[in-house]
Design a protein around this motif. Structure first.
Motif, PDB file in Angstrom:
ATOM      1  N   ASN A  56       0.684  -1.429  -0.374  1.00 23.31           N
ATOM      2  CA  ASN A  56      -0.334   0.063   0.409  1.00 23.31           C
ATOM      3  C   ASN A  56       1.274   1.278  -0.221  1.00 23.31           C
ATOM      4  N   MET A 335     -11.534  -0.092  -5.900  1.00 24.05           N
ATOM      5  CA  MET A 335      -9.770  -0.695  -5.968  1.00 24.05           C
ATOM      6  C   MET A 335      -9.078   0.459  -6.901  1.00 24.05           C
ATOM      7  N   GLN A 339      -7.476   1.995  -3.383  1.00 21.96           N
ATOM      8  CA  GLN A 339      -6.691   1.012  -3.165  1.00 21.96           C
ATOM      9  C   GLN A 339      -5.346   1.155  -4.176  1.00 21.96           C
ATOM     10  N   ILE A 341      -5.118   0.337  -7.558  1.00 20.13           N
ATOM     11  CA  ILE A 341      -4.906  -0.926  -8.186  1.00 20.13           C
ATOM     12  C   ILE A 341      -3.963  -1.155  -9.923  1.00 20.13           C
ATOM     13  N   ASP A 355      -0.548  -7.577  -9.376  1.00 20.86           N
ATOM     14  CA  ASP A 355      -0.956  -6.842  -8.771  1.00 20.86           C
ATOM     15  C   ASP A 355      -2.376  -6.736  -8.197  1.00 20.86           C
ATOM     16  N   LYS A 359      -4.614  -7.132  -4.922  1.00 23.18           N
ATOM     17  CA  LYS A 359      -5.538  -6.473  -4.163  1.00 23.18           C
ATOM     18  C   LYS A 359      -6.983  -6.669  -4.392  1.00 23.18           C
ATOM     19  N   PHE A 362      -7.554  -8.384  -1.121  1.00 23.78           N
ATOM     20  CA  PHE A 362      -7.046  -7.400   0.044  1.00 23.78           C
ATOM     21  C   PHE A 362      -8.469  -6.834   0.278  1.00 23.78           C
ATOM     22  N   HIS A 363      -9.606  -6.768  -0.990  1.00 29.69           N
ATOM     23  CA  HIS A 363     -10.902  -6.265  -0.880  1.00 29.69           C
ATOM     24  C   HIS A 363     -11.920  -7.065  -0.234  1.00 29.69           C
ATOM     25  N   HIS A 394     -10.018   0.707   4.871  1.00 30.56           N
ATOM     26  CA  HIS A 394      -8.747   0.478   4.609  1.00 30.56           C
ATOM     27  C   HIS A 394      -7.400   0.798   5.571  1.00 30.56           C
ATOM     28  N   HIS A 398      -4.630  -1.846   6.975  1.00 30.63           N
ATOM     29  CA  HIS A 398      -3.336  -1.913   6.713  1.00 30.63           C
ATOM     30  C   HIS A 398      -2.769  -1.050   7.983  1.00 30.63           C
TER      31      HIS A 398
END
Length: 475
Positions: A56, A335, A339, A341, A355, A359, A362-363, A394, A398
């Protein structure tokens, strides 16, 4: 189910998923060559997977520093060059498997929520930007149009992405990346086939936009015994729709041999229509009126296809049901913005795929947490409705080092972190406004701001001079 049980179930979900990530099966799937990931290095196969999922930061060096600090092994931090060698070994297919496994574990638990005993799943596609180089142009191809006639006209490389998304629980059940010219229809069929086992014995309502109302898709959904709500196009079944006497009634559509030849993606749908060439669709019409910024009134005729009965869902309830499909659009936006993305760490095509897939994973991890918090907020009998701020959630996931807890299977620690997130619900909630609370674009400004950022850190809107006034424009 109380909050203690929920956090315990969620922590068990993440620990079970960690066991999958570190399994021998995933080790094999990670490899492009037999000799890849056979030695225990500073960046082994599951470390790379976690690196991709929780990446991130804005630069690779910052990501590496954050990753090794998070797992408390900063002294073993590898160089950027070593990382670039390692990530090119990772097979993107491993993330497709991991998405499938995460969803399977989730549905096997008592966590999934339903809407009136149904799972609401939405299908939609989008484009993902890929790093520009000649190899990726050949790999991901390009769509020809009035500006692009051959490879030399390509200015941007894109991949056609598509996902089957569980609206009720906030996670992608399946996700695909294909070359840019790929149609969304075969993507939809691929998702339905791959998730058939996962969704077995579930009551499903399939939500989709205008491009998914073909007779073949509807027939395949009928074969799967899924219900559906699909926004219709004006040229779909127009003869039958023109004969309607009201704004809510069933039409009959007969599939002849000529029509049947256009069934290309589902053998089951083809066989079903051979046996039962006539099928029924409930059609609902609505007229939507709105006023633009010039105060001109516009009318738009909307049409919806469904097989839900009038006894179970009224016309207004069907339309409200379709509006829940918007959650997949929000997920794509989240995203791409929150994010990031499309911010890649290598120009290699497979690394770009990793990549994006990571993502999405993670979403999903944050998505199930988001729905649990939203469910908790819904239980409160307040005048205003609230939901969690997804961007803040989010950041929290993290910054509280969820990575360390998952990677080392620290179930009790995960549980405590989830409990702590639940305790600060009121600090990360935002009100749900049925209509936009203020006009963002097309607002007249007295003067241009002399500073770039607002007090909350966001950019000021762009301005355009129209006549003698300054007006905000869409970014």
């Amino acid at each position: 189910m109380n909050n203690v049980v929920k956090s315990s179930e969620l922590s068990q979900l993440f620990c079970d998923f960690n066991s999958v990530i570190q399994s021998n099966i995933v080790n094999m799937l990670c490899r492009k060559r037999k000799k890849d990931f056979t030695r225990n290095r500073n960046m082994n196969f599951y470390s790379i997977i976690y690196y991709f999922i929780f990446r991130n930061r804005t630069t690779t060096n910052a990501d590496l520093t954050h990753f090794y600090s998070s797992i408390d092994k900063f002294e073993r931090r590898i160089s950027k060059q070593a990382l670039n060698k390692a990530i090119k070994k990772l097979n993107p297919n491993v993330f497709t498997y991991l998405i499938n496994q995460f969803v399977s574990i989730y549905y096997a638990s008592s966590l999934p929520k339903k809407y009136r005993d149904y799972l609401l799943i939405a299908e939609d596609g989008t484009y993902m930007e890929i790093p520009y180089n000649v190899y990726n142009i050949n790999d991901f191809q390009f769509c020809m149009n009035q500006h692009v006639h051959d490879i030399f006209d390509v200015k941007k490389v894109q991949s056609k992405a598509g996902g089957l998304y569980d609206v009720t629980n906030g996670l992608f059940i399946d996700f695909s990346l294909k070359p840019a010219p790929y149609s969304e229809t075969p993507l939809a069929f691929a998702h339905l086939y791959r998730t058939k086992k996962i969704l077995k014995n579930q009551k499903i309502i399939y939500l989709a936009d205008r491009y998914y109302g073909s007779a073949e898709i509807i027939s395949h959904l009928e074969f799967l015994k899924y219900n559906y709500v699909i926004r219709g196009k004006s040229n779909f079944y127009k003869k039958q729709v023109a004969l309607m006497q009201s704004d809510d009634e069933w039409i009959e559509v007969e599939i002849d041999d000529k029509w049947l030849k256009r069934f290309r993606f589902s053998l089951e749908a083809k066989e079903l229509r051979k046996e039962k060439p006539i099928f029924k669709i409930r059609v609902i019409k609505r007229t939507y009126k709105y006023t633009d910024i010039n105060h001109d009134i516009h009318c738009e005729n909307l049409i919806y296809f469904t097989n839900l009965s009038e006894e179970e869902f009224s016309a207004d309830e069907v339309i409200e049901l379709y509006s829940k499909r918007w959650d997949i659009e929000i997920s794509y936006k989240t995203m791409k913005t929150t994010q990031e993305i499309e911010r890649h760490i290598s120009s290699n095509g497979d690394v770009a795929r990793n990549d994006i897939y990571a993502k999405v994973l993670f979403h999903n991890i944050v998505g199930v947490l988001r729905k649990e918090i939203n469910h908790e907020l819904e239980k409160r009998k307040t005048e205003k409705k609230y939901v969690v701020n997804i961007t803040q959630l989010h950041v929290i996931v993290h910054e509280i080092n969820f990575l360390n807890c998952m990677m080392y299977n620290l179930k009790e620690k995960i549980k405590r972190k989830i409990d702590n997130i639940m305790k600060i619900i009121d600090k990360i909630k935002v009100p749900v406004r049925p209509n936009r609370h203020y006009q963002r674009w097309g607002r007249v400004m007295m003067s241009a701001p002399s500073y770039r950022f607002r007090l909350d850190g966001r950019n000021n809107p762009k301005l355009k001079k129209i006549g003698s006034v300054l007006m905000t424009t869409f970014p």
